[in-house]
Design a protein around this motif. Structure first.
Motif, PDB file in Angstrom:
ATOM      1  N   ALA B 177      19.691 143.050  26.595  1.00  0.00           N
ATOM      2  CA  ALA B 177      20.979 142.567  27.097  1.00  0.00           C
ATOM      3  C   ALA B 177      20.759 142.001  28.492  1.00  0.00           C
ATOM      4  O   ALA B 177      20.077 142.617  29.320  1.00  0.00           O
ATOM      5  CB  ALA B 177      21.998 143.693  27.152  1.00  0.00           C
ATOM      6  N   ILE B 178      21.301 140.829  28.729  1.00  0.00           N
ATOM      7  CA  ILE B 178      21.181 140.196  30.044  1.00  0.00           C
ATOM      8  C   ILE B 178      22.567 139.796  30.502  1.00  0.00           C
ATOM      9  O   ILE B 178      23.293 139.084  29.786  1.00  0.00           O
ATOM     10  CB  ILE B 178      20.253 138.960  29.985  1.00  0.00           C
ATOM     11  N   ASN B 179      22.935 140.272  31.669  1.00  0.00           N
ATOM     12  CA  ASN B 179      24.259 139.982  32.228  1.00  0.00           C
ATOM     13  C   ASN B 179      25.380 140.323  31.251  1.00  0.00           C
ATOM     14  O   ASN B 179      26.353 139.579  31.116  1.00  0.00           O
ATOM     15  CB  ASN B 179      24.356 138.509  32.634  1.00  0.00           C
ATOM     16  N   ALA B 180      25.228 141.428  30.591  1.00  0.00           N
ATOM     17  CA  ALA B 180      26.244 141.853  29.614  1.00  0.00           C
ATOM     18  C   ALA B 180      27.319 142.674  30.321  1.00  0.00           C
ATOM     19  O   ALA B 180      27.029 143.427  31.249  1.00  0.00           O
ATOM     20  CB  ALA B 180      25.583 142.684  28.516  1.00  0.00           C
ATOM     21  N   THR B 181      28.537 142.509  29.877  1.00  0.00           N
ATOM     22  CA  THR B 181      29.611 143.283  30.493  1.00  0.00           C
ATOM     23  C   THR B 181      29.506 144.748  30.076  1.00  0.00           C
ATOM     24  O   THR B 181      29.078 145.065  28.952  1.00  0.00           O
ATOM     25  CB  THR B 181      30.998 142.735  30.094  1.00  0.00           C
ATOM     26  N   GLY B 182      29.915 145.605  30.980  1.00  0.00           N
ATOM     27  CA  GLY B 182      29.827 147.025  30.679  1.00  0.00           C
ATOM     28  C   GLY B 182      30.762 147.834  31.560  1.00  0.00           C
ATOM     29  O   GLY B 182      31.162 147.395  32.639  1.00  0.00           O
ATOM     30  N   THR B 183      31.092 149.019  31.083  1.00  0.00           N
ATOM     31  CA  THR B 183      32.013 149.905  31.795  1.00  0.00           C
ATOM     32  C   THR B 183      31.425 151.310  31.851  1.00  0.00           C
ATOM     33  O   THR B 183      30.881 151.803  30.860  1.00  0.00           O
ATOM     34  CB  THR B 183      33.375 149.960  31.079  1.00  0.00           C
ATOM     35  N   LEU B 184      31.531 151.913  33.005  1.00  0.00           N
ATOM     36  CA  LEU B 184      31.090 153.300  33.182  1.00  0.00           C
ATOM     37  C   LEU B 184      32.253 154.100  33.746  1.00  0.00           C
ATOM     38  O   LEU B 184      32.897 153.673  34.702  1.00  0.00           O
ATOM     39  CB  LEU B 184      29.911 153.359  34.155  1.00  0.00           C
TER      40      LEU B 184
END
Lengths: 193, 290
Positions: B177-184
């Protein structure tokens, strides 16, 4: 002085001496004998030079006797900004003397007259003992005057990540203006008319 | 005369108290004038959910974040990275990311050999939003951003000689994954968790969830949570309130280590690339305050 007053005077003297004696052990605690301590010092301890010249000083460590040896070190040094500029800082040979590789980092600010240097061995290796050069700092003399090279916050860390107690010794420099020798050979100075 | 003696005795007592008064002043005290909120979380990854399938997983997640008020401008930053493996427990890898421990201490194989395994890394590249206000997000810690993730295939070669064990590492990085959106996000229990068998219990322990597009959802325990009014320094591993030679030495002692080494500490991998290398030492040194 009556005998009663004399006895009172003696009691007061005794109490004063007693209070003073309480401070003596404190002095012993605050300023322990440091003969067994490692020493981080600027060498040479005094320097002379003239404006325009450059000179190098070593920051050395001696008497590292810690059983796990010196693994990393850090020191800060300041100087008088109107007198000196730092032009270069290089790692000394001491930490590498055990055969390990090292990571060295430094930064200096000539506007504030301040520098910091850090160095550590890398990986699972033993520290080094004894003494040697931690770093060499090259100064450039920009004006005449006196400046201390004040070493402070020196920290020595052994291979178990425990501090090695040390004392620090700075250095002092006396710098003069450039000397221009003027020599007249023969001839005559023109006379004011 | 009695008054004089009494006075002197009282003075002596006062001086004695002063002598033994501890020196509490410290140059290392944190700067309490800095305004902001600093946050640190460590987590253990135990589950990895992809396409609705959840598999047991082993790994770590580390997060430092802050909201700082500088000249009435709120600045937010966060450093987050995760490392995990879905290796199953076996005779030679009971601790999937610390196999070297078995090699050194329990492995009965002799001669030279090597082992290969894969693990994954994820790292926050760009922070989009950070929120430490639970009333707004319903989470103690919440951030979104863009992430990079990789599958790392590592081969550790062990060469035994009479005097030493030589270890060499082969490393292959395959981006997933490259520059993938994500939430923590993470939540912590103030007193204790729900109970044994569900989550670890105790104050400051909780759970987290990290979801990255194309990677899935990682979840597990989170602990060692601090929300501080005092400045949290990046790379201050020993939490003395400053970054110094002690932090540099701590990382340098693990120089060259990668997952698979028993001493590998993901907290020291400040660059989040799975290796403790020159990049980490340089980052630590850069954070040492002059």
């Amino acid at each position: 002085m009556s005998r009663r007053r004399f006895e009172g005077f003696l009691i007061i003297i005794w109490l004063v001496l007693h209070i003073v004696s309480l401070f003596l052990p404190l002095s012993t605690f605050e300023f322990p004998s440091q003969t067994g301590y490692a020493t981080v010092a600027v060498s040479p301890s005094s320097i002379t030079g003239s404006v325009g010249q450059s000179f190098g000083v070593n920051v050395t460590v001696t008497n590292v006797t810690d059983s796990s040896g010196l693994y990393g070190w850090e020191f800060r040094l300041n100087w008088t900004v109107s007198i000196l500029n730092v032009s270069n800082i290089v790692e000394g040979s001491f930490l590498k003397s055990g055969g390990g590789s090292t990571f060295f980092s430094n930064s200096f600010d000539n506007a504030k007259g301040h520098m910091i240097a850090d160095c550590t061995l890398e990986g699972p290796v033993n520290g080094v003992t004894g003494g040697g050069i931690l770093a060499t700092i090259t100064f450039h003399i920009i004006d005449a005057g006196q400046s201390t090279m004040n070493l402070y916050n020196a920290t020595l860390v052994d291979a178990n990540e425990i501090d090695i107690p040390c004392k620090v010794v700075g250095s002092y420099g006396n710098f003069t203006s450039s000397v221009v020798d003027i020599c007249l050979i023969g001839g005559r100075m023109p006379l004011e008319s | 005369m009695k008054k004089v003696i009494t006075g002197m005795l009282l003075a002596m007592m006062a001086m004695t108290v002063l002598i033994f008064k501890p020196n509490v002043a410290s140059a290392d005290s944190p700067d309490v004038n800095k305004r902001g909120t600093w946050f640190r979380m460590n987590g253990m990854i135990v589950n990895w959910t992809q396409d609705g399938n959840t598999t047991p997983t082993f790994g770590w997640i580390m997060a430092d974040a802050a909201e700082v008020n500088k000249s009435d401008t709120i600045q937010k930053w966060a450093i987050v990275h995760a490392i995990w493996s879905n290796l199953t427990i076996g005779p030679y890898n009971p601790h999937p990311l610390r196999q070297d421990d078995e090699v050194r201490h329990n492995d009965t194989r002799t001669g030279n050999f090597s082992y290969t395994f894969s693990f994954y890394t994820a790292k926050l590249i760009t922070l989009s939003d950070l929120n430490l206000n639970k009333t707004q997000t319903k989470h103690d810690f919440y951030l979104t951003g863009y992430w990079n993730a990789s599958e790392i295939t590592e081969t550790i070669n062990i060469t035994r000689t009479a005097n030493m064990i030589q270890i060499t590492i082969k490393w292959a990085d395959n981006p997933i994954a490259i520059n993938a959106t994500g939430t923590l996000f993470a939540d912590f229990w103030a007193a204790q968790g729900p109970g044994p068998g569900v989550m670890p219990i105790g104050p400051g322990v909780g759970k987290f969830e990290l979801t990255i597009d194309g990677v899935g959802t990682l979840s597990g325990y989170a602990w060692k949570s601090f929300i501080w009014a005092n400045e949290l320094n990046i790379c201050d591993f020993d939490e003395r309130g400053k970054v110094d030679i002690h932090d540099l030495v701590k990382a340098a002692k693990h120089y060259g280590e990668v997952p698979g080494f028993d001493d590998y500490d993901p907290n020291l991998d400040v660059c989040g690339d799975g290796k403790i290398d020159i990049g980490d030492l340089t980052t630590i040194a850069a954070n040492i305050q002059g």
